[in-house]
Write an enzyme that holds these catalytic residues in place. Structure first.
Site, PDB file in Angstrom:
ATOM      1  N   ASP A   1       3.255  -3.687  -0.242  1.00 35.97           N
ATOM      2  CA  ASP A   1       4.496  -3.577   0.344  1.00 35.97           C
ATOM      3  C   ASP A   1       5.007  -4.729   1.223  1.00 35.97           C
ATOM      4  O   ASP A   1       3.943  -5.392   1.794  1.00 35.97           O
ATOM      5  CB  ASP A   1       4.596  -2.144   1.113  1.00 35.97           C
ATOM      6  CG  ASP A   1       3.778  -1.977   2.289  1.00 35.97           C
ATOM      7  OD1 ASP A   1       2.701  -2.360   2.227  1.00 35.97           O
ATOM      8  OD2 ASP A   1       4.057  -1.539   3.409  1.00 35.97           O
TER       9      ASP A   1
ATOM     10  N   GLU B   1       1.293  -0.131   3.992  1.00 36.36           N
ATOM     11  CA  GLU B   1       0.782  -0.656   5.354  1.00 36.36           C
ATOM     12  C   GLU B   1       1.809  -0.962   6.327  1.00 36.36           C
ATOM     13  O   GLU B   1       1.452  -0.430   7.355  1.00 36.36           O
ATOM     14  CB  GLU B   1       0.070  -1.838   4.627  1.00 36.36           C
ATOM     15  CG  GLU B   1      -0.640  -2.750   5.888  1.00 36.36           C
ATOM     16  CD  GLU B   1      -0.151  -3.662   6.846  1.00 36.36           C
ATOM     17  OE1 GLU B   1      -0.634  -4.026   7.745  1.00 36.36           O
ATOM     18  OE2 GLU B   1       1.098  -3.750   6.493  1.00 36.36           O
TER      19      GLU B   1
END
Length: 482
Positions: free
Chosen positions: A78, A145
């Site tokens: 991400d 994350e």
């Protein structure tokens, strides 16, 4: 022909450009996760894609490396999605438009996603190669994350054989990261009551701030737009009574907010004095941040008509401004062990006030677990004392520095052999997933590296081209070193 097609190493930049065309906002990693799974299938590699959309890809050792200890390579799928006001993009559907600026790659009006797209590109380039020498590779791509390391927290890695982890989520070449802060998210909520208020409307806007990564840039003296708005509202309260209707600032709790907007109602006869008070505060703030955040702007719009508006009542307005200013923000303590390292900090990344409640979302970081806990307790206690509530989520441990690390010594030796000087070894305040993964794999020895990047989590994010090439060459040497 792609924007990056003439850059070297071609294999790395080709994958980076492909990755950049795939939407991968936090909590929306399905497409990039499926892309990685399809890559593994295409290259006949063993892979696991879990329910969270984490992906593990395994490639066996090349000839001559069968007896070498396996190595884990890790990065996250991400990215933080921020865009300039005039950039119309749907991060759930649209890719990033890449541009080359001298020796840097940047994006057109958005964050670049070099954090951590370059890790994916490096890893895929290694996995796709038939010529790169390496031991057994176990590549981990995690999700979410940037919003609390939820992918790393939920992933099952029990099948992995490696106990050496090369994390590729660092942003400064020549530095081996060997420890990082732990963190958590905390969302504070304050219920509010609204009434019809007769008066004139003022819109306040704080904008033009530098922003930045709440771990990397938190100690650089940059302003937080949400906190500046709180300061301005306190200053206005000394000038006149007013009622709040709206507060909006920031999009991600781990990005220092660049803009904040407020709408309030006040007596018509007080408008001119209020505007002058804001202008005075603008000058004071500009002077204070002349070096660290020189482009701060504070603007006002006023509506002279006196008509009823739905606004917070006086008590809710007072409590909202009080909570915004009473909760801490920024650097709280510096490390007593490591000179220049932030120990504990927090960032008010998202502020939202509507007709039902005010929400304040923070990213909290500390390299000392007890200090992090005490700060979170302080915020919960204060929030409850004013009549609100607080919820903690995404708590992850610090990655503690190991005095003895065979993997660190190995990588440092490779670096010194290549560049004729030792690397810098340090810990950072930003959070990495190494701590969570080390908790799942007893005896895990971790190091984090990466190429030079600037202004991550902002629309000025840059990935240096030359540094990306050098770090690629360094990774190849680490992989083939026996």
């Amino acid at each position: 022909m792609g924007v990056l097609s003439n850059l070297e190493p071609k294999e790395v930049f080709s994958y980076f450009e492909e990755i950049s065309s795939i939407p991968r906002a936090s909590y929306h990693e399905e497409k990039i996760s499926d892309y990685c799974a399809a890559f593994a299938k295409k290259h006949h590699l063993e892979y696991i894609q879990d329910e969270l959309k984490n992906v593990i890809i395994i490639k066996e050792a090349t000839p001559g490396y069968e007896q070498e200890e396996p190595m884990i390579i890790q990065g996250h799928l991400d990215m933080v999605c921020e865009n300039q006001p005039d950039c119309k993009i749907d991060f759930d559907k649209d890719g990033i438009k890449l541009m080359i600026d001298g020796d840097d790659i940047t994006a057109d009006g958005t964050t670049l996603g070099g954090d951590d797209g370059i890790a994916i590109a490096y890893a895929l380039a290694v996995l796709a190669s038939d010529t790169i020498e390496h031991p057994r590779l176990e590549v981990i791509f995690t999700v979410s994350e940037e919003v609390g390391m939820e992918g790393a927290e939920g992933i099952d890695v029990s099948m992995l054989k490696g106990r050496r982890l090369l994390n590729l989520d660092s942003e400064e070449e020549g530095i081996l990261l060997a420890g990082c802060a732990g963190g958590a998210r905390i969302e504070c909520k304050l219920p509010v009551k609204c009434i019809n208020v007769k008066g004139s409307v003022m819109e306040l806007k704080v904008h033009g701030l530098a922003g930045g990564h709440s771990g990397v840039e938190i100690n650089k003296g940059r302003a937080n737009a949400n906190m500046l708005m709180g300061r301005i509202l306190v200053g206005l309260a000394k000038q006149t009574a007013y009622h709040l209707a709206l507060l909006q600032g920031g999009r991600k709790d781990n990005a220092i907010p660049r803009e904040c907007r407020a709408i309030l109602c006040l007596p018509q006869q007080e408008l001119d004095a209020a505007v002058k008070a804001v202008e005075k505060m603008q000058k004071d703030i500009a002077n204070e941040y002349a070096v660290t955040d020189k482009n701060i702007q504070i603007s006002t719009k006023t509506d002279q008509s006196e008509i009823p508006f739905q606004m917070l009542d006086a008590d809710s307005t007072k409590k909202a401004v009080l909570l915004l200013n009473a909760l801490p923000n920024g650097v709280q303590t510096m490390s007593a062990d490591v000179e220049g390292l932030v120990e504990t900090s927090l960032n008010l990344g998202v502020l939202d006030l509507n007709y039902k409640e005010m929400t304040l979302s923070y990213a909290v970081r500390s390299s000392v677990g007890s200090a992090k806990g005490a700060l979170l307790d302080h915020m919960v206690y204060l929030c409850q004392g004013i009549g609100g509530s607080a919820e903690i989520s995404g708590d992850y441990p610090a990655w503690e520095y190991k005095r003895d690390s065979a993997f660190r010594e190995k990588i440092a030796a490779v670096y010194e052999r290549m560049y004729g000087k030792p690397p810098v070894i340090e810990a950072i305040h930003a959070g990495l997933e190494c701590g969570l993964l080390a908790g799942k794999l007893p005896g895990l020895d971790c190091i984090s590296i990466g190429p030079d990047m600037k202004d991550v989590h902002t629309t000025e994010e840059k990935l240096n081209i030359s540094s990306t090439r050098r770090v690629w060459e360094f990774i190849l040497e680490v992989l083939k070193d026996k």
